[in-house]
Design a protein around this motif. Structure first.
Motif, PDB file in Angstrom:
ATOM      1  N   TRP A   1       0.994  -1.061  -0.001  1.00 26.78           N
ATOM      2  CA  TRP A   1       0.213  -0.006  -0.069  1.00 26.78           C
ATOM      3  C   TRP A   1       0.703   1.242  -0.200  1.00 26.78           C
ATOM      4  N   SER A   2       2.061   1.118   0.615  1.00 29.00           N
ATOM      5  CA  SER A   2       3.096   2.256   0.833  1.00 29.00           C
ATOM      6  C   SER A   2       4.242   1.746   1.382  1.00 29.00           C
TER       7      SER A   2
ATOM      8  N   LEU B   1       7.189  -8.290  11.804  1.00 32.02           N
ATOM      9  CA  LEU B   1       7.287  -8.738  10.428  1.00 32.02           C
ATOM     10  C   LEU B   1       8.180  -8.545   9.519  1.00 32.02           C
ATOM     11  N   LEU B   2       8.547  -9.337   8.787  1.00 32.88           N
ATOM     12  CA  LEU B   2       9.663  -9.484   7.631  1.00 32.88           C
ATOM     13  C   LEU B   2       9.135  -9.890   6.344  1.00 32.88           C
ATOM     14  N   ALA B   3       8.991  -9.074   5.335  1.00 35.42           N
ATOM     15  CA  ALA B   3       8.520  -9.514   3.881  1.00 35.42           C
ATOM     16  C   ALA B   3       9.613  -9.216   2.756  1.00 35.42           C
ATOM     17  N   ALA B   4       9.388  -9.866   1.764  1.00 34.56           N
ATOM     18  CA  ALA B   4      10.082 -10.000   0.655  1.00 34.56           C
ATOM     19  C   ALA B   4       9.036  -9.890  -0.636  1.00 34.56           C
ATOM     20  N   SER B   5       9.576  -9.542  -1.708  1.00 40.06           N
ATOM     21  CA  SER B   5       8.690  -9.594  -2.778  1.00 40.06           C
ATOM     22  C   SER B   5       8.534 -11.066  -3.088  1.00 40.06           C
TER      23      SER B   5
ATOM     24  N   ALA C   1      14.125  -0.642  -0.221  1.00 37.88           N
ATOM     25  CA  ALA C   1      13.538  -0.229  -1.532  1.00 37.88           C
ATOM     26  C   ALA C   1      12.555   0.377  -1.265  1.00 37.88           C
ATOM     27  N   VAL C   2      12.118   1.448  -2.158  1.00 37.65           N
ATOM     28  CA  VAL C   2      10.721   2.166  -2.130  1.00 37.65           C
ATOM     29  C   VAL C   2      10.224   1.324  -3.350  1.00 37.65           C
ATOM     30  N   LEU C   3       8.993   0.555  -2.957  1.00 34.05           N
ATOM     31  CA  LEU C   3       8.358  -0.492  -4.016  1.00 34.05           C
ATOM     32  C   LEU C   3       7.004   0.318  -4.807  1.00 34.05           C
ATOM     33  N   PRO C   4       6.838  -0.086  -6.042  1.00 34.31           N
ATOM     34  CA  PRO C   4       5.642   0.344  -6.637  1.00 34.31           C
ATOM     35  C   PRO C   4       4.608   0.039  -6.003  1.00 34.31           C
ATOM     36  N   LEU C   5       3.237   1.015  -5.902  1.00 38.63           N
ATOM     37  CA  LEU C   5       2.057   0.738  -5.169  1.00 38.63           C
ATOM     38  C   LEU C   5       1.345  -0.717  -5.925  1.00 38.63           C
ATOM     39  N   GLY C   6       0.968  -1.378  -4.949  1.00 38.01           N
ATOM     40  CA  GLY C   6       0.508  -3.022  -5.610  1.00 38.01           C
ATOM     41  C   GLY C   6       1.444  -3.867  -5.677  1.00 38.01           C
ATOM     42  N   ALA C   7       2.890  -3.745  -5.395  1.00 40.91           N
ATOM     43  CA  ALA C   7       3.799  -4.712  -5.541  1.00 40.91           C
ATOM     44  C   ALA C   7       3.559  -5.802  -4.466  1.00 40.91           C
ATOM     45  N   ARG C   8       3.654  -6.814  -4.988  1.00 39.07           N
ATOM     46  CA  ARG C   8       3.209  -8.455  -4.336  1.00 39.07           C
ATOM     47  C   ARG C   8       4.421  -8.598  -3.353  1.00 39.07           C
ATOM     48  N   LEU C   9       4.189  -8.726  -2.146  1.00 37.70           N
ATOM     49  CA  LEU C   9       4.862  -8.969  -1.006  1.00 37.70           C
ATOM     50  C   LEU C   9       4.373 -10.366  -0.257  1.00 37.70           C
ATOM     51  N   ARG C  10       5.374 -11.064   0.495  1.00 38.37           N
ATOM     52  CA  ARG C  10       5.054 -12.120   1.058  1.00 38.37           C
ATOM     53  C   ARG C  10       5.776 -12.005   2.516  1.00 38.37           C
ATOM     54  N   ILE C  11       5.062 -12.157   3.785  1.00 38.24           N
ATOM     55  CA  ILE C  11       5.629 -12.244   4.871  1.00 38.24           C
ATOM     56  C   ILE C  11       6.413 -13.640   4.990  1.00 38.24           C
ATOM     57  N   THR C  12       7.598 -13.539   5.458  1.00 37.00           N
ATOM     58  CA  THR C  12       8.557 -14.645   5.366  1.00 37.00           C
ATOM     59  C   THR C  12       8.954 -15.074   7.076  1.00 37.00           C
ATOM     60  N   ASP C  13       8.767 -13.999   7.636  1.00 30.35           N
ATOM     61  CA  ASP C  13       9.665 -14.511   9.082  1.00 30.35           C
ATOM     62  C   ASP C  13       9.319 -13.419   9.894  1.00 30.35           C
ATOM     63  N   THR C  14       9.998 -13.351  11.059  1.00 34.03           N
ATOM     64  CA  THR C  14       9.902 -12.032  11.852  1.00 34.03           C
ATOM     65  C   THR C  14      11.563 -11.920  12.095  1.00 34.03           C
ATOM     66  N   ASP C  15      11.742 -10.401  12.374  1.00 38.13           N
ATOM     67  CA  ASP C  15      12.728 -10.053  12.846  1.00 38.13           C
ATOM     68  C   ASP C  15      12.661  -8.947  14.218  1.00 38.13           C
ATOM     69  N   ARG C  16      13.332  -9.812  15.134  1.00 35.69           N
ATOM     70  CA  ARG C  16      13.054  -9.174  16.564  1.00 35.69           C
ATOM     71  C   ARG C  16      11.630  -8.623  16.863  1.00 35.69           C
ATOM     72  N   GLY C  17      10.630  -9.551  16.618  1.00 34.86           N
ATOM     73  CA  GLY C  17       9.279  -9.272  16.875  1.00 34.86           C
ATOM     74  C   GLY C  17       8.408  -8.624  15.737  1.00 34.86           C
TER      75      GLY C  17
END
Length: 130
Positions: A67-68, A122-126, A104-120
């Motif tokens: 979303w942002s 959420l951590l996401a990657a494209s 990185a600054v992502l384009p609006l609507g870029a698809r992401l997936r939560i992969t893990d947590t980092d110090r509590g």
């Protein structure tokens, strides 16, 4: 003003961050209103923040659309710059804030997936990277 947590002798303070469950392909744990079906990625809330009706436990997909996003250029707590953060609209649930695997600054609507947590947090990657 924030209350000090139990680690510094104060009252226990609930952690408002969403919880990621990596079992069965991953899911974000939260609640959904039994009346209006409003999704929330907070655990432990006793009623819907919109209509004040009871809530039930829910599991949300870890994938969604950005979303942002932004790249933070100042140190925040233990995090050192640069690091990326984004708001992610989960496909079947609420909007959550995630830390990005790559700043990185992502384009609006870029698809992401939560992969893990980092110090509590959420951590996401494209989705192309995960």
């Amino acid at each position: 003003k924030r209350r000090p947590g139990s680690a510094v002798g104060g009252l226990a303070v609930a952690d408002p961050r969403p919880v990621f469950d990596p079992a069965d392909g991953g899911a974000v744990l939260g609640v959904r209103c039994t009346a209006c079906r409003y999704p929330a990625a907070q655990n432990g809330i006793p009623w819907c923040p919109v209509c004040y009706e009871p809530v039930e436990p829910a599991r949300f997909s870890p994938a969604g659309a950005a979303w942002s996003s932004t790249v933070v250029a100042i140190p925040v707590g233990e995090r050192r710059p640069p690091f990326g953060i984004a708001y992610l609209d989960l496909d079947d649930g609420p909007r959550v804030m995630v830390h990005l695997a790559e700043p990185a600054v992502l384009p609006l609507g870029a698809r992401l997936r939560i992969t893990d947590t980092d110090r509590g947090d959420l951590l996401a990657a494209s989705e192309e990277q995960s």
